[in-house]
Design a protein around this motif. Structure first.
Motif, PDB file in Angstrom:
ATOM      1  N   UNK A 102       0.811  -1.095  -0.153  1.00 27.59           N
ATOM      2  CA  UNK A 102      -0.182  -0.142   0.144  1.00 27.59           C
ATOM      3  C   UNK A 102       1.025   1.311   0.064  1.00 27.59           C
ATOM      4  N   UNK A 103       1.811   1.248  -0.765  1.00 27.62           N
ATOM      5  CA  UNK A 103       2.924   2.288  -0.869  1.00 27.62           C
ATOM      6  C   UNK A 103       3.582   2.635   0.403  1.00 27.62           C
ATOM      7  N   UNK A 104       3.517   1.946   1.252  1.00 27.66           N
ATOM      8  CA  UNK A 104       4.471   1.780   2.444  1.00 27.66           C
ATOM      9  C   UNK A 104       5.662   0.951   2.278  1.00 27.66           C
ATOM     10  N   UNK A 105       6.774   1.715   2.737  1.00 30.68           N
ATOM     11  CA  UNK A 105       8.181   0.674   2.482  1.00 30.68           C
ATOM     12  C   UNK A 105       8.126  -0.353   3.560  1.00 30.68           C
ATOM     13  N   UNK A 106       8.379  -1.630   2.998  1.00 29.29           N
ATOM     14  CA  UNK A 106       8.477  -2.756   3.765  1.00 29.29           C
ATOM     15  C   UNK A 106       9.772  -2.818   4.527  1.00 29.29           C
ATOM     16  N   UNK A 107       9.803  -2.502   6.001  1.00 32.43           N
ATOM     17  CA  UNK A 107      11.107  -2.441   6.796  1.00 32.43           C
ATOM     18  C   UNK A 107      11.519  -3.799   6.994  1.00 32.43           C
ATOM     19  N   UNK A 108      10.429  -4.746   7.286  1.00 34.41           N
ATOM     20  CA  UNK A 108      11.047  -6.185   7.797  1.00 34.41           C
ATOM     21  C   UNK A 108       9.983  -7.123   7.551  1.00 34.41           C
ATOM     22  N   UNK A 109      10.375  -8.133   7.107  1.00 28.66           N
ATOM     23  CA  UNK A 109       9.572  -9.333   6.920  1.00 28.66           C
ATOM     24  C   UNK A 109      10.097 -10.502   7.732  1.00 28.66           C
ATOM     25  N   UNK A 110       9.501 -11.135   8.730  1.00 32.07           N
ATOM     26  CA  UNK A 110      10.018 -12.429   9.377  1.00 32.07           C
ATOM     27  C   UNK A 110       8.838 -13.425   9.437  1.00 32.07           C
ATOM     28  N   UNK A 111       9.369 -14.698   9.590  1.00 34.53           N
ATOM     29  CA  UNK A 111       8.498 -15.856   9.518  1.00 34.53           C
ATOM     30  C   UNK A 111       9.046 -16.861  10.426  1.00 34.53           C
ATOM     31  N   UNK A 112       7.903 -17.309  11.198  1.00 32.51           N
ATOM     32  CA  UNK A 112       8.120 -18.400  12.310  1.00 32.51           C
ATOM     33  C   UNK A 112       6.868 -19.251  11.715  1.00 32.51           C
ATOM     34  N   UNK A 113       7.172 -20.592  11.674  1.00 22.91           N
ATOM     35  CA  UNK A 113       6.058 -21.578  11.279  1.00 22.91           C
ATOM     36  C   UNK A 113       5.225 -21.025  10.257  1.00 22.91           C
ATOM     37  N   UNK A 114       4.103 -21.123  10.389  1.00 26.49           N
ATOM     38  CA  UNK A 114       3.037 -20.442   9.501  1.00 26.49           C
ATOM     39  C   UNK A 114       2.656 -19.041   9.923  1.00 26.49           C
ATOM     40  N   UNK A 115       3.358 -18.414  10.698  1.00 26.43           N
ATOM     41  CA  UNK A 115       2.983 -16.836  11.015  1.00 26.43           C
ATOM     42  C   UNK A 115       4.225 -15.759  10.370  1.00 26.43           C
ATOM     43  N   UNK A 116       3.512 -14.805   9.497  1.00 22.96           N
ATOM     44  CA  UNK A 116       4.331 -14.064   9.063  1.00 22.96           C
ATOM     45  C   UNK A 116       4.252 -12.801   9.315  1.00 22.96           C
ATOM     46  N   UNK A 117       5.188 -11.935   9.935  1.00 20.14           N
ATOM     47  CA  UNK A 117       5.117 -10.539  10.432  1.00 20.14           C
ATOM     48  C   UNK A 117       5.763  -9.706   9.334  1.00 20.14           C
ATOM     49  N   UNK A 118       5.098  -8.841   9.074  1.00 23.23           N
ATOM     50  CA  UNK A 118       5.570  -7.447   8.043  1.00 23.23           C
ATOM     51  C   UNK A 118       5.405  -6.109   8.620  1.00 23.23           C
ATOM     52  N   UNK A 119       6.454  -5.609   8.891  1.00 21.38           N
ATOM     53  CA  UNK A 119       6.343  -4.263   9.591  1.00 21.38           C
ATOM     54  C   UNK A 119       6.711  -3.048   8.092  1.00 21.38           C
ATOM     55  N   UNK A 120       5.742  -2.188   8.174  1.00 20.00           N
ATOM     56  CA  UNK A 120       5.846  -1.077   6.868  1.00 20.00           C
ATOM     57  C   UNK A 120       6.078   0.313   7.633  1.00 20.00           C
TER      58      UNK A 120
END
Length: 173
Positions: A102-120
């Motif tokens: 959504x036009x926000x810069x992705x700062x990080x993407x982490x994954x643990x098992x089936x969970x994904x965390x994205x920070x923009x």
């Protein structure tokens, strides 16, 4: 002599190429193709938001979410059962390379098992004041959360503007 100089130059070049400081740069964080797809379906949960009026207390209300896949991204339809006239439709659209959401810069993407965390992160406004906003998306087959943090340019302490927390009620057909 030329052959000797050529061999020395070739050896020096080969040594430079193999030096540790020539290692590949780490991959930039990016939304992966399947990340948003796991949101498709129906969800139930709540919205907790910081009231704009003093004393700026948190308010929580029930919320439902329906997510549909469209060509350009995922359509989110939010409804609030206690406030039938209030609803919101929005999109989650990742850029082709996944570096923005959504036009926000992705700062990080982490994954643990089936969970994904994205920070923009992006520049934004909050209550008409310039700010920096950071949104954390937590996605999994059973849980979806979005939390928006705001840091006003005036230097006040960052605060949570809103947080959605959902659990899956139904997967798409």
């Amino acid at each position: 002599m030329r052959t000797f100089i050529g061999l020395v130059a070739t050896g020096a070049l080969a040594a430079c190429v193999q030096m540790p400081w020539r290692e590949k740069a780490p991959a930039l964080p990016a939304v992966q193709p399947g990340d948003l797809a796991m949101l498709e379906g129906s969800w139930a949960g709540s919205l907790t938001y910081r009231d704009y009026s003093p004393p700026h207390e948190d308010v929580s209300i029930p919320a439902t979410l329906t997510v549909d896949k469209l060509d350009e991204g995922m359509r989110l339809e939010l409804k609030y059962p206690d406030e039938p006239s209030a609803y919101d439709r929005s999109m989650l659209i990742a850029s082709d390379e996944g570096r923005t959401l959504n036009s926000e810069m992705v700062l990080s993407r982490t994954q643990s098992d089936d969970e994904v965390t994205i920070v923009t992160a992006s520049e934004c406004e909050d209550d008409g004041r310039p700010a920096q906003c950071e949104v954390t998306y937590t996605l999994s087959p059973k849980v979806f959360e979005m939390t928006k943090m705001v840091a006003l340019e005036s230097g006040e302490a960052p605060f949570r503007r809103n947080a959605y927390a959902f659990v899956r009620t139904a997967k798409p057909d």
